[in-house]
Write a protein that holds these residues in place. Structure first.
Motif, short mmCIF file in Angstrom:
data_model
loop_
_atom_site.label_atom_id
_atom_site.label_comp_id
_atom_site.label_asym_id
_atom_site.label_seq_id
_atom_site.Cartn_x
_atom_site.Cartn_y
_atom_site.Cartn_z
N HIS A 1 0.98 8.89 -5.95
CA HIS A 1 0.38 10.22 -5.83
C HIS A 1 1.43 11.32 -5.86
O HIS A 1 1.09 12.49 -5.99
N GLY A 2 2.71 10.92 -5.72
CA GLY A 2 3.76 11.93 -5.70
C GLY A 2 4.30 12.27 -7.09
O GLY A 2 5.37 12.82 -7.20
N GLU B 1 1.92 1.89 -3.43
CA GLU B 1 0.85 2.48 -4.24
C GLU B 1 0.67 3.96 -3.92
O GLU B 1 0.39 4.77 -4.82
N LYS B 2 0.84 4.31 -2.65
CA LYS B 2 0.72 5.71 -2.26
C LYS B 2 1.74 6.58 -2.98
O LYS B 2 1.49 7.76 -3.25
N VAL B 3 2.92 5.96 -3.28
CA VAL B 3 3.99 6.73 -3.92
C VAL B 3 3.52 7.33 -5.23
O VAL B 3 3.94 8.42 -5.62
N ARG C 1 0.83 -1.21 0.00
CA ARG C 1 0.00 0.00 0.00
C ARG C 1 0.86 1.25 0.00
O ARG C 1 0.53 2.25 -0.64
N LEU C 2 1.98 1.17 0.72
CA LEU C 2 2.91 2.30 0.74
C LEU C 2 3.44 2.57 -0.67
O LEU C 2 3.53 3.72 -1.10
N SER D 1 5.80 4.20 -11.36
CA SER D 1 4.57 4.46 -12.13
C SER D 1 4.54 3.63 -13.40
O SER D 1 3.51 3.02 -13.74
#
Lengths: 149, 177
Positions: A72-73, A68-70, A65-66, A133
């Motif tokens: 957004h950056g 996947e959060k990346v 999950r961490l 990505s």
């Protein structure tokens, strides 16, 4: 890739190696002004560590999950780099002329040093987010299946 | 003596891996051989003194590119990953060695490796080498050239990487909706 890796050996070794790779990426990033390395390589090493994370643990796990959060950056690294250049404009100099970075208590060479460091952090973030990505886009069908099952 | 033998062996490994990539029938094996080729090439870069390039080649060529190829291959059917290689055209068989000989002939005019009197080494490099530490407190001249003296180049490179990421996301993530 088709499913989460269930081998205990692989999982344990990954738990051991991923933090080491990330530590090495940080070392390469901050040591880039004294030896080989720099923002680009640091970002790529960080990317490989994140790819290993989501290949071994899958995207549902906390580590995944961490990763996947990346996503957004995307663009943050570029903003950091361009922002440092813009701060030089505000400081009264040319774009990307780090000597005009308004940091109190530092002379021109030290300001250039800080400017190089901040720019490298920007490059590293940009490269890392772009790499993860691209890989996640390629593996997207699998991710979708993983979520819908 | 040993040094020369090592280098010859290394170059032989690079050439072998490069040609094996094209001769192997199975795409999966081809991907792994390509990874090893990148790794040998990284050793060659390190030997030439370009440690930064060796770093990038090892991580991207041997690591990231292999993973990208593998993820792509996992999504293809087995019949697509086996290759029928048609015999190469005659023009290629005759023309490419000729081109190679021509390039080797042209390489004679390059200045010798490590020559301090060669044009790139006397034009602007001494300026960088002399002023880098005083200007930026950065002992690694490569970094100060990349990020400070040639900051615009690096900025545009970063923009290119960002654009590539956006393009990949737009093209590949369309299936989601």
């Amino acid at each position: 890739m088709k499913r989460i890796h269930d081998s205990l050996i692989v999982q344990t070794m990954s738990r051991l190696l991923i933090p080491l790779a990330q530590l090495f990426a940080l070392y390469v990033l901050f040591f880039g002004q004294y030896g080989p390395g720099g923002g680009f390589v640091a970002g790529v090493i960080w990317t490989t560590s994140m790819i290993l994370t989501f290949l071994v643990f899958g995207l549902k796990s906390p580590q995944g999950r961490l990763v996947e959060k990346v996503l957004h950056g995307d663009g943050v690294g570029l903003i950091i780099f361009v922002g440092v250049g813009g701060l030089c404009l505000i400081g009264g100099g040319e774009f990307l002329n780090y000597a005009n970075l308004e940091i109190p208590g530092l002379d021109a060479p030290a300001r250039r040093y800080m400017g190089i460091l901040l720019g490298q952090i920007g490059v590293a973030v940009d490269v890392a987010v772009t790499g993860i990505s691209i890989v996640l886009s390629l593996a997207y069908h699998d991710i979708e299946q993983e979520y819908h099952v | 003596m040993t040094y020369a033998v090592n280098i010859a062996l290394l170059l032989l490994l690079v050439l072998t891996a490069a040609s094996a990539t094209f001769l192997v029938k199975e795409l999966m094996s081809s991907v792994f051989i390509l990874g090893s080729y990148s790794f040998f090439l990284a050793l060659v870069w390190a030997w030439l003194g370009a440690v930064d390039v060796a770093f990038v080649e090892a991580v991207i060529g041997a690591g990231l590119a292999t993973v990208l190829f593998l993820i792509t291959l996992f999504d293809t059917a087995p019949k697509d990953s086996r290759l029928r290689r048609p015999p190469p055209p005659l023009a290629g068989v005759l023309g490419l060695p000729l081109l190679g000989i021509l390039l080797l002939f042209a390489a004679n005019d390059l200045s010798p490796f490590g020559d301090p009197a060669s044009p790139p080494n006397i034009h602007i490099s001494p300026m960088y080498l002399q002023n880098s530490y005083a200007d930026t407190l950065t002992p690694n001249v490569v970094t100060s050239v990349l990020m400070d003296y040639r900051g615009f180049d690096t900025l545009i490179e970063t923009v290119v990487i960002f654009t590539a990421g956006i393009a990949c996301a737009l093209l590949l993530r369309e299936a989601r909706s």
